[in-house]
Design a protein around this motif. Structure first.
Motif, short mmCIF file in Angstrom:
data_model
loop_
_atom_site.label_atom_id
_atom_site.label_comp_id
_atom_site.label_asym_id
_atom_site.label_seq_id
_atom_site.Cartn_x
_atom_site.Cartn_y
_atom_site.Cartn_z
N PRO A 148 0.79 -1.22 0.00
CA PRO A 148 0.00 0.00 0.00
C PRO A 148 0.83 1.29 0.00
O PRO A 148 0.39 2.29 -0.56
CB PRO A 148 -0.85 -0.13 1.26
N GLN A 149 2.00 1.27 0.61
CA GLN A 149 2.82 2.50 0.61
C GLN A 149 3.44 2.72 -0.76
O GLN A 149 3.42 3.83 -1.29
CB GLN A 149 3.92 2.42 1.68
N LEU A 150 4.00 1.67 -1.36
CA LEU A 150 4.57 1.79 -2.69
C LEU A 150 3.50 2.18 -3.70
O LEU A 150 3.70 3.07 -4.53
CB LEU A 150 5.23 0.47 -3.11
N PHE A 151 2.33 1.54 -3.61
CA PHE A 151 1.26 1.86 -4.55
C PHE A 151 0.81 3.32 -4.40
O PHE A 151 0.57 4.02 -5.38
CB PHE A 151 0.07 0.92 -4.34
N GLY A 152 0.72 3.77 -3.15
CA GLY A 152 0.34 5.16 -2.92
C GLY A 152 1.32 6.14 -3.53
O GLY A 152 0.92 7.15 -4.11
N GLU A 153 2.60 5.84 -3.43
CA GLU A 153 3.62 6.72 -4.00
C GLU A 153 3.55 6.69 -5.52
O GLU A 153 3.76 7.72 -6.17
CB GLU A 153 5.00 6.30 -3.51
N LEU A 154 3.25 5.53 -6.09
CA LEU A 154 3.11 5.44 -7.54
C LEU A 154 1.93 6.29 -8.02
O LEU A 154 2.03 7.01 -9.01
CB LEU A 154 2.90 3.98 -7.95
N VAL A 155 0.80 6.22 -7.30
CA VAL A 155 -0.36 7.01 -7.66
C VAL A 155 -0.06 8.50 -7.50
O VAL A 155 -0.41 9.32 -8.36
CB VAL A 155 -1.58 6.60 -6.81
N ALA A 156 0.58 8.86 -6.41
CA ALA A 156 0.90 10.26 -6.14
C ALA A 156 1.79 10.85 -7.23
O ALA A 156 1.71 12.05 -7.53
CB ALA A 156 1.56 10.40 -4.78
N ASN A 157 2.62 10.02 -7.84
CA ASN A 157 3.54 10.47 -8.89
C ASN A 157 2.97 10.23 -10.29
O ASN A 157 3.71 10.34 -11.27
CB ASN A 157 4.89 9.77 -8.75
N ASP A 158 1.66 9.91 -10.36
CA ASP A 158 0.97 9.72 -11.64
C ASP A 158 1.64 8.65 -12.49
O ASP A 158 1.80 8.80 -13.70
CB ASP A 158 0.91 11.05 -12.41
N ARG A 159 2.02 7.54 -11.83
CA ARG A 159 2.71 6.46 -12.52
C ARG A 159 1.84 5.22 -12.73
O ARG A 159 2.32 4.21 -13.24
CB ARG A 159 3.96 6.06 -11.74
N VAL A 160 0.58 5.30 -12.33
CA VAL A 160 -0.32 4.16 -12.49
C VAL A 160 -1.31 4.44 -13.61
O VAL A 160 -2.10 5.38 -13.53
CB VAL A 160 -1.08 3.86 -11.18
N ASP A 161 -1.25 3.64 -14.66
CA ASP A 161 -2.17 3.81 -15.78
C ASP A 161 -3.54 3.24 -15.45
O ASP A 161 -4.57 3.89 -15.64
CB ASP A 161 -1.64 3.11 -17.03
N GLU A 162 -3.55 2.00 -14.95
CA GLU A 162 -4.82 1.31 -14.69
C GLU A 162 -4.76 0.56 -13.36
O GLU A 162 -3.69 0.12 -12.93
CB GLU A 162 -5.15 0.33 -15.82
N LEU A 163 -5.93 0.43 -12.76
CA LEU A 163 -6.08 -0.32 -11.52
C LEU A 163 -7.05 -1.47 -11.76
O LEU A 163 -8.16 -1.26 -12.23
CB LEU A 163 -6.62 0.59 -10.41
N PHE A 164 -6.61 -2.68 -11.45
CA PHE A 164 -7.48 -3.86 -11.50
C PHE A 164 -7.82 -4.23 -10.06
O PHE A 164 -6.94 -4.59 -9.27
CB PHE A 164 -6.76 -5.02 -12.20
N LEU A 165 -9.09 -4.09 -9.72
CA LEU A 165 -9.55 -4.27 -8.35
C LEU A 165 -10.58 -5.39 -8.28
O LEU A 165 -11.57 -5.38 -9.01
CB LEU A 165 -10.16 -2.96 -7.85
N THR A 166 -10.33 -6.35 -7.40
CA THR A 166 -11.25 -7.47 -7.21
C THR A 166 -12.05 -7.28 -5.94
O THR A 166 -11.48 -7.02 -4.87
CB THR A 166 -10.49 -8.80 -7.13
N VAL A 167 -13.36 -7.38 -6.04
CA VAL A 167 -14.24 -7.35 -4.87
C VAL A 167 -14.65 -8.78 -4.58
O VAL A 167 -15.30 -9.44 -5.39
CB VAL A 167 -15.48 -6.47 -5.13
N SER A 168 -14.24 -9.26 -3.40
CA SER A 168 -14.49 -10.64 -3.02
C SER A 168 -15.57 -10.70 -1.95
O SER A 168 -15.63 -9.84 -1.07
CB SER A 168 -13.19 -11.25 -2.48
N PRO A 169 -16.43 -11.72 -1.98
CA PRO A 169 -17.51 -11.82 -0.99
C PRO A 169 -17.04 -12.42 0.33
O PRO A 169 -17.63 -13.35 0.88
CB PRO A 169 -18.51 -12.76 -1.70
N VAL A 170 -15.95 -11.87 0.86
CA VAL A 170 -15.36 -12.37 2.10
C VAL A 170 -15.14 -11.20 3.04
O VAL A 170 -14.54 -10.19 2.63
CB VAL A 170 -14.03 -13.11 1.85
N LEU A 171 -15.60 -11.30 4.27
CA LEU A 171 -15.37 -10.28 5.28
C LEU A 171 -14.25 -10.77 6.19
O LEU A 171 -14.45 -11.66 7.00
CB LEU A 171 -16.65 -10.01 6.08
N ALA A 172 -13.06 -10.18 6.05
CA ALA A 172 -11.89 -10.68 6.76
C ALA A 172 -11.77 -10.08 8.16
O ALA A 172 -11.25 -10.72 9.07
CB ALA A 172 -10.63 -10.37 5.96
N GLY A 173 -12.26 -8.85 8.35
CA GLY A 173 -12.08 -8.20 9.64
C GLY A 173 -10.67 -7.67 9.81
O GLY A 173 -9.80 -7.88 8.96
#
Length: 211
Positions: free
Chosen positions: A129-154
């Protein structure tokens, strides 16, 4: 995830993500989905990619365990000059250690300059999450692939973070645009466009609200 890795020249992860996987993981397409191993090989040949994507590990402090399977197989470790000498003495010879910063932190632009110089142009990042945040902050992420899973991990530990950690976008959160939605049973696979330079500019007099 296997398909995303199959398309990538390199897979970029932070040292914390490497440690969190418990020492046995590999960042290859067939590791995550062995049933499609032959198809992944054929796809990479058609794309003229190397046999497997190059694993690239980012670590400023050099806190890596040489017994990690991924390091035993071989990875490119990008680090600081202070950490590089020690890492070269302890990491497996299959892994290459390269100092790209004389400071205590690693600049995102230096990471991408290094990878592009090595011929890696399609980069898949799997966090953390820290590396990804820095990539986004520096406009280095073209696309995000996000999976929504039916699991509540807590959550019981302070070590469990969200998608982005340690980066604050202030009063101007990053925009995204939904490109596609796929569904398999109760899982949703979402694809977003993130690069702000690809969005049309606001019209004259328009005040744009960023979702």
């Amino acid at each position: 995830m296997g398909l995303l890795r199959a398309f990538a020249d390199a897979v970029l992860v932070g040292a914390g993500t490497l440690r969190a996987e418990g020492g046995r993981a590999l960042w290859t397409p067939d590791y995550i989905f062995p049933a499609a191993a032959r198809s992944f090989v054929a796809l990479r040949k058609a794309l003229r990619r190397q046999e497997t994507p190059r694993l690239v590990v980012i670590t400023a402090r050099g806190e890596l365990d040489p017994s990690e399977r991924a390091l035993q197989v071989g990875a490119l470790v990008l680090t600081t000059a202070r950490s590089a000498q020690r890492l070269r003495s302890v990491l497996p010879k299959a892994s290459e250690v390269r100092a790209i910063s004389d400071a205590d932190r690693i600049d995102i632009d230096d990471i991408f300059d290094t990878l592009q110089a090595d011929g890696y142009h399609t980069i898949l990042t799997e966090g953390g999450p820290q590396l990804f945040g820095e990539l986004v902050a520096n406009d280095r992420v073209d696309e995000l692939f996000l999976t929504v899973s039916p699991v509540l991990a807590g959550q019981k530990s302070d070590q469990s973070f969200g998608l982005i950690h340690g980066v604050d976008f202030g009063r101007v959160p990053r925009r995204s645009r939904l490109l596609s939605v796929r569904r398999h049973e109760s899982h949703l696979f979402l694809r977003y466009r993130l690069r702000e330079s690809d969005f049309p500019p606001p019209l004259a007099g328009e005040r744009r609200v960023r979702p």
